[in-house]
Design an enzyme around this catalytic site. Structure first.
Site, mmCIF file in Angstrom:
data_model
loop_
_atom_site.group_PDB
_atom_site.id
_atom_site.type_symbol
_atom_site.label_atom_id
_atom_site.label_comp_id
_atom_site.label_asym_id
_atom_site.label_seq_id
_atom_site.Cartn_x
_atom_site.Cartn_y
_atom_site.Cartn_z
ATOM 1 N N LYS A 174 0.838 -1.211 0.000
ATOM 2 C CA LYS A 174 0.000 0.000 0.000
ATOM 3 C C LYS A 174 0.867 1.252 0.000
ATOM 4 C CE LYS A 174 -4.075 -2.194 1.483
ATOM 5 N NZ LYS A 174 -5.427 -2.079 1.422
ATOM 6 N N LYS A 225 -4.345 -10.311 -6.015
ATOM 7 C CA LYS A 225 -5.521 -10.584 -5.178
ATOM 8 C C LYS A 225 -6.717 -9.740 -5.629
ATOM 9 C CE LYS A 225 -6.418 -8.645 -1.212
ATOM 10 N NZ LYS A 225 -6.510 -8.128 0.156
ATOM 11 N N LYS A 248 -10.790 -4.696 -2.826
ATOM 12 C CA LYS A 248 -11.688 -3.549 -2.958
ATOM 13 C C LYS A 248 -10.948 -2.337 -3.503
ATOM 14 C CE LYS A 248 -13.449 -4.359 1.620
ATOM 15 N NZ LYS A 248 -12.278 -4.075 2.442
#
Ligand code: AQP
Length: 328
Positions: A112, A195, A198
């Site tokens: 991230k 993956k 969202k």
């Protein structure tokens, strides 16, 4: 000790089939195994920028999805993380027992943070696993159902419990992650090496998608060269992902599905996968809409927060006492 189950989802975006398979699909069965604390991780959702209105709407959606998945608010506590102040209080304590080195090794942080400019990486993103450990510890949870991507964070929570208990005695309960045998990591339909998540909606199946949209997405899913429907993550990641989705939803083993589809071509196999997803999600979506309309999530969250606060405050006191804080 009785089983204590804790599980949470961040209201950061529309829920995906990955979230469904990891947490929601088996929620009814999971929570029947003991006392369960099911939460909306809204404080965690702040670790990346999010519009306040979207955060509110996502939180309501998530509450409705949990109820649609079969959560009975009389038996399990459904609550917002932010409505239990002990999460933040315990976090202030526990951040002294996890170290910069171990936090900087967390894969999710690296992924991230890697997408952000250095001056936009919040301390909350870095310290995310500390708060997550507190979420678990507060409820003396010994079972934590998660997807595989969360295993590293659970391992860190276990290290924290060990470290703390070695120093102060048996104060905290050791948690254990539980991942689905089939479906521990659902991959993106457009990039089966990444993956389904969202925050990266390309290649997602959303729980709110209409049947026609779901079918279109699955028929367009990236597949591999060859024509055999076989599980081979190395050489056939796309087909392996679709097989995983099918098996997770149908509760069957991969080899059973391989036998069923032995004579299928990719196109016919994809149709079967699309049917399985649509048939699973239609009744779930109907329940979700009913709950949104009758607003039963409001009362459920109220009752749940009360239950959660009572347990969390007990644990917090136990910790405060153990470390020498003078409780007035
Ligand atoms: N693709 C997946 N396969 C299996 N399990 C998954 N989970 C998430 N994606 C998959 C599991 O769902 C639970 C809740 O996830 P989360 O809210 O912590 O985060 P996320 O859905 O994984 O979201 P993003 O997009 O990666 O990050 P955000 O939300 O920050 O944008 C967890 O148990 C997770 O393992």
């Amino acid at each position: 000790m009785a089983q204590r189950i804790l599980t949470g989802i961040k209201p950061t975006g529309q829920l995906t089939l990955g979230n469904y398979i990891a947490v929601l699909k088996n929620l009814r069965k999971t929570i029947a195994r003991g006392d369960s604390f099911i939460f909306i991780a809204d404080l965690h959702a702040l670790t990346l920028p999010i519009d306040p209105e979207i955060l509110k709407q996502n939180s309501i959606d998530l509450a409705a999805f949990y109820l649609a998945a079969g959560l009975d608010p009389e038996k399990s506590a459904l609550f917002l993380q932010s409505s239990v102040p002990a999460h933040a209080e315990l976090n202030a304590i526990m951040q002294n027992y996890l170290y910069m080195g171990e936090l900087s090794r967390m894969t999710q942080f690296k992924e991230k943070a890697g997408k952000l400019k250095e001056n936009a990486i919040g301390l909350g993103l870095f310290a995310y696993p500390v708060l997550m450990a507190c979420d678990i510890i507060l409820y003396d949870a010994n079972i934590v159902p998660v997807g595989e991507d969360q295993m590293q964070h659970i391992e860190l929570a276990r290290n924290l419990v060990n470290r703390f208990n070695n120093r102060y005695g048996e104060i905290l309960t050791m948690p254990k992650a539980e991942v689905q045998k089939v479906g521990k990591r659902i991959m993106s339909l457009s990039n089966p090496l990444a993956k389904m998540s969202k925050s990266d909606p390309k290649g997602d199946i959303f729980l709110k998608d209409e049947p026609a949209v779901i079918r279109k997405k699955i028929m367009a899913a990236v597949t591999d060269s060859g024509s055999e429907v076989k599980f081979d993550e190395q050489n056939k990641p796309g087909i392996s992902n679709l097989l995983t989705i099918y098996c997770a939803l149908k509760d069957i083993s991969i080899s059973e599905a391989e036998q069923t589809f032995a004579s299928y071509r990719y196109g016919d196999f994809k149709k079967e996968v699309a049917d399985a997803v649509v048939n699973e999600l239609i009744p779930f979506q109907q329940r979700y809409i009913e709950i949104l309309n009758d607003k039963s999530y409001e009362q459920a969250l109220k009752v749940g927060a009360k239950k959660a606060n009572a347990i969390a405050n007990e644990t917090l006191k136990r910790v405060q006492k153990a470390i020498g804080l003078l409780l007035s």
